[in-house]
Write a protein that holds these residues in place. Structure first.
Motif, PDB file in Angstrom:
ATOM      1  N   ILE A 212       1.008  -1.219  -0.195  1.00 52.42           N
ATOM      2  CA  ILE A 212      -0.149   0.187  -0.045  1.00 52.42           C
ATOM      3  C   ILE A 212       0.619   1.269   0.004  1.00 52.42           C
ATOM      4  CG2 ILE A 212      -1.991   1.363   1.383  1.00 52.42           C
ATOM      5  CD1 ILE A 212      -2.773  -1.239   2.461  1.00 52.42           C
ATOM      6  N   PRO A 213       0.577   1.854  -1.059  1.00 55.26           N
ATOM      7  CA  PRO A 213       1.718   3.363  -1.477  1.00 55.26           C
ATOM      8  C   PRO A 213       0.716   4.263  -0.495  1.00 55.26           C
ATOM      9  CG  PRO A 213      -0.079   3.186  -2.757  1.00 55.26           C
ATOM     10  CD  PRO A 213      -0.483   2.364  -2.076  1.00 55.26           C
ATOM     11  N   TRP A 214       2.028   5.097   0.709  1.00 56.91           N
ATOM     12  CA  TRP A 214       2.031   5.670   1.160  1.00 56.91           C
ATOM     13  C   TRP A 214       3.121   7.251   1.385  1.00 56.91           C
ATOM     14  CZ3 TRP A 214       6.541   6.944   4.984  1.00 56.91           C
ATOM     15  CH2 TRP A 214       6.575   6.131   4.989  1.00 56.91           C
ATOM     16  N   ARG A 215       2.356   8.289   1.918  1.00 61.34           N
ATOM     17  CA  ARG A 215       3.242   9.106   2.444  1.00 61.34           C
ATOM     18  C   ARG A 215       2.839  10.452   3.526  1.00 61.34           C
ATOM     19  NH1 ARG A 215       0.166  14.144   2.401  1.00 61.34           N
ATOM     20  NH2 ARG A 215      -1.690  13.944   1.815  1.00 61.34           N
ATOM     21  N   MET A 216       3.996  10.623   4.939  1.00 62.88           N
ATOM     22  CA  MET A 216       3.815  11.128   5.933  1.00 62.88           C
ATOM     23  C   MET A 216       3.765  12.351   5.258  1.00 62.88           C
ATOM     24  SD  MET A 216       4.101  10.142   8.478  1.00 62.88           S
ATOM     25  CE  MET A 216       5.106   9.052   8.107  1.00 62.88           C
ATOM     26  N   ALA A 217       2.147  13.044   5.670  1.00 62.83           N
ATOM     27  CA  ALA A 217       1.237  13.389   6.098  1.00 62.83           C
ATOM     28  C   ALA A 217       1.819  15.281   6.857  1.00 62.83           C
ATOM     29  CB  ALA A 217      -0.320  13.561   5.985  1.00 62.83           C
TER      30      ALA A 217
END
Length: 296
Positions: A212-217
């Motif tokens: 699952i792709p993610w980013r640190m928001a």
């Protein structure tokens, strides 16, 4: 009123609670300082005394039967009362200033009941609470700036070479907004602590494993900070299953979120009567659900 048969050995109940919570006779045996066969015998004696099966073995270890779940809640309360009575009569007079460290991820959930009970038992003692991430608490403890500290077992504690006394193990959960589907965003926006946090490591590893792709928001050392961003619908975080603020909800596999590992909380303290007295209150507090959880 607790409907426990007269003469039921508290040691049997204590072992049962540890087995039921940890899903393992082996782990419970290590906690109580007995052999695995001795704890297995205790479980058979308890089931014979009550006339009902209390534990079932499944793919994930031992779990309580319906009768076992009924007993588990009452056994926790009975043991908390038993330990409080013993401690209050045996404890020396405690005075002075005690410095307690705790990550704020679970301070609000457990510490109110623990600190209230300690203050009632030792009114002459003063407790200073320092809430910081695990990787900041452990160096402070090593320097002698804290008398006792709780910490999350994981990357930071292993890196610091600290084992401590395991006092709680339970599920780590995904948490999202109850009204805004931020968990459906791609890539998934994460709202977590900084890089050394074991919760952050568990979350990112689970997402990577699931592809699952993610980013640190957003990053924050405070759970209040992470909850504020999640409430705004700007991302998801991780936390404990109980006492979520209004507007937040747990996210599960039905929401497309991968499974997370269990969380372990440990305790270390420097020698001394005051620190040990507080440590015993903490142990008892973590064996029994806080009043806020029982009321939920």
């Amino acid at each position: 009123m607790l409907n426990i048969p007269p003469g039921l050995d508290p040691d049997l109940l204590r072992s049962f609670v540890l087995v039921a919570e940890g899903g393992s006779v082996t782990r419970a045996a290590l906690r109580v300082g007995r052999t695995q066969s001795a704890v297995s015998m205790q479980m058979r004696r308890l089931e014979e005394a009550l006339g009902q099966p209390l534990l079932l073995r499944g793919s994930r270890g031992l779990s309580p039967t319906p009768h076992g779940l009924w007993l588990l809640d009452r056994a926790r309360r009975l043991l908390a009362m038993h330990d409080e009575i013993v401690a209050n009569f045996r404890a020396p007079d405690i005075t002075g200033h005690i410095r307690l460290g705790s990550p704020d991820d679970y301070a609000l959930f457990w510490l109110p009941d623990i600190l209230a009970g300690f203050a009632e038992a030792h009114p002459a003692a003063e407790v200073e609470v320092v809430c910081l991430p695990t990787e900041e608490l452990l160096p402070r403890f090593d320097r002698g700036d804290l008398d006792i500290t709780l910490f999350s077992v994981g990357y930071a504690s292993h890196h610091a070479g600290v084992e401590g006394e395991r006092i709680w193990r339970g599920p780590l959960c995904w948490v999202g907004s109850a009204t805004r589907p931020s968990h459906l965003m791609q890539p998934l926006p994460l709202v977590l602590s900084h890089g050394g946090c074991s919760w952050r490591q568990a979350a990112t590893e689970a997402l990577n494993k699931a592809g699952i792709p993610w980013r640190m928001a957003y990053s924050s050392a405070s759970q209040t900070g992470t909850h504020a961003v999640v409430l705004a619908g700007l991302g998801v975080t991780v936390g404990l299953s109980a006492s979520l603020p209004p507007g937040l909800r747990l996210l599960g596999q039905e929401d497309g979120m991968p499974a997370l590992p269990e969380l372990e909380i440990a305790l270390v303290s420097h020698p001394g009567a005051a620190a040990e007295a507080l440590a015993e209150h903490i142990r008892r507090g973590f064996r029994s659900p806080p009043a806020t959880a029982r009321a939920a």
